[in-house]
Design a protein around this motif. Structure first.
Motif, mmCIF file in Angstrom:
data_model
loop_
_atom_site.group_PDB
_atom_site.id
_atom_site.type_symbol
_atom_site.label_atom_id
_atom_site.label_comp_id
_atom_site.label_asym_id
_atom_site.label_seq_id
_atom_site.Cartn_x
_atom_site.Cartn_y
_atom_site.Cartn_z
ATOM 1 N N PHE A 7 67.348 23.766 63.102
ATOM 2 C CA PHE A 7 66.984 25.155 62.842
ATOM 3 C C PHE A 7 67.685 25.717 61.616
ATOM 4 O O PHE A 7 67.062 26.332 60.746
ATOM 5 C CB PHE A 7 67.326 25.997 64.087
ATOM 6 N N GLU A 8 69.002 25.489 61.495
ATOM 7 C CA GLU A 8 69.781 26.105 60.412
ATOM 8 C C GLU A 8 69.644 25.385 59.075
ATOM 9 O O GLU A 8 70.195 25.830 58.077
ATOM 10 C CB GLU A 8 71.258 26.199 60.795
ATOM 11 N N ALA A 9 68.875 24.300 59.026
ATOM 12 C CA ALA A 9 68.796 23.495 57.804
ATOM 13 C C ALA A 9 67.554 23.755 56.960
ATOM 14 O O ALA A 9 67.445 23.202 55.863
ATOM 15 C CB ALA A 9 68.863 22.006 58.166
ATOM 16 N N PHE A 10 66.634 24.614 57.428
ATOM 17 C CA PHE A 10 65.385 24.824 56.691
ATOM 18 C C PHE A 10 65.067 26.306 56.554
ATOM 19 O O PHE A 10 65.484 27.127 57.378
ATOM 20 C CB PHE A 10 64.234 24.092 57.385
ATOM 21 N N LEU A 11 64.311 26.619 55.496
ATOM 22 C CA LEU A 11 63.869 27.996 55.262
ATOM 23 C C LEU A 11 62.641 28.245 56.132
ATOM 24 O O LEU A 11 61.657 27.525 56.036
ATOM 25 C CB LEU A 11 63.513 28.201 53.785
ATOM 26 N N HIS A 12 62.712 29.227 56.944
ATOM 27 C CA HIS A 12 61.626 29.516 57.881
ATOM 28 C C HIS A 12 60.654 30.509 57.261
ATOM 29 O O HIS A 12 61.055 31.320 56.449
ATOM 30 C CB HIS A 12 62.221 30.052 59.176
ATOM 31 N N PRO A 13 59.377 30.417 57.543
ATOM 32 C CA PRO A 13 58.735 29.624 58.582
ATOM 33 C C PRO A 13 58.336 28.206 58.132
ATOM 34 O O PRO A 13 57.639 27.503 58.852
ATOM 35 C CB PRO A 13 57.496 30.435 58.932
ATOM 36 N N SER A 14 58.776 27.765 56.987
ATOM 37 C CA SER A 14 58.450 26.422 56.518
ATOM 38 C C SER A 14 59.000 25.375 57.483
ATOM 39 O O SER A 14 60.040 25.571 58.098
ATOM 40 C CB SER A 14 59.058 26.188 55.129
ATOM 41 N N VAL A 15 58.327 24.249 57.563
ATOM 42 C CA VAL A 15 58.806 23.167 58.412
ATOM 43 C C VAL A 15 59.504 22.075 57.606
ATOM 44 O O VAL A 15 60.059 21.150 58.182
ATOM 45 C CB VAL A 15 57.666 22.546 59.244
ATOM 46 N N ASP A 16 59.477 22.181 56.262
ATOM 47 C CA ASP A 16 60.078 21.108 55.467
ATOM 48 C C ASP A 16 60.822 21.575 54.216
ATOM 49 O O ASP A 16 61.409 20.782 53.511
ATOM 50 C CB ASP A 16 59.016 20.088 55.067
ATOM 51 N N GLU A 17 60.851 22.858 53.932
ATOM 52 C CA GLU A 17 61.498 23.386 52.723
ATOM 53 C C GLU A 17 62.929 23.823 53.046
ATOM 54 O O GLU A 17 63.137 24.755 53.804
ATOM 55 C CB GLU A 17 60.692 24.570 52.175
#
Length: 155
Positions: A74-84
């Motif tokens: 959860f804390e490793a990606f920019l939301h709502p992206s699933v891979d960025e």
């Protein structure tokens, strides 16, 4: 390469003006010279497994750093992206995630500020603005922080 981000040198000078607590969250001055931004982009493209494309969570002119993961933290990606896990803006500043254990030190050293979206509970507090590197020495620091963001996403 795991690096201790708390031991980086302090950023010289005053922090650049930003939009602060407003969205869009932009740096307003003190941008990267074109060759320094190009160096940051080149470093991003060298990260194993990373592919780049226009950002889906920011302005399309921002270059997204993507890493395909099925079991993303959860804390490793920019939301709502699933891979960025980050993106580089045209002026050289970045939005990315950093390890939460380094947030205070990187802020105190003058390299980052929290993204205002982190005030919302559905977003991780690891999302920050990394100020645009202004010279080759700052490029090295920015590349180190970007690498830590990548490593967090790749875990």
């Amino acid at each position: 390469m795991s690096v201790d981000l708390t031991t980086l040198p302090a950023r010289k000078g005053t922090r650049p003006a930003t939009t602060g607590r407003e969205i869009p969250h932009d740096q307003l001055e003190d941008f990267s010279p074109p060759e320094v931004r190009a160096g940051l982009v080149a470093r991003a493209k060298q990260l194993p497994g990373v592919y780049v494309s226009p950002s889906l969570v920011s302005e399309p002119s921002s270059m997204a750093l993507r890493l395909a993961r099925e079991d993303r933290r959860f804390e490793a990606f920019l939301h709502p992206s699933v891979d960025e896990f980050g993106h580089i803006h045209r002026s050289g500043f970045m939005h990315l995630t950093v390890p939460v254990t380094s947030l205070e030190a990187l802020t105190d050293l003058g390299w980052i500020e929290p993204h205002p979206i982190t005030r919302r509970p559905e977003f991780p507090n690891s999302i920050v603005m990394l100020y645009a590197p202004r010279d080759l020495a700052e490029l090295e620091v920015a590349a180190t922080i970007m690498r830590a963001s990548y490593e967090q996403a790749a875990e």
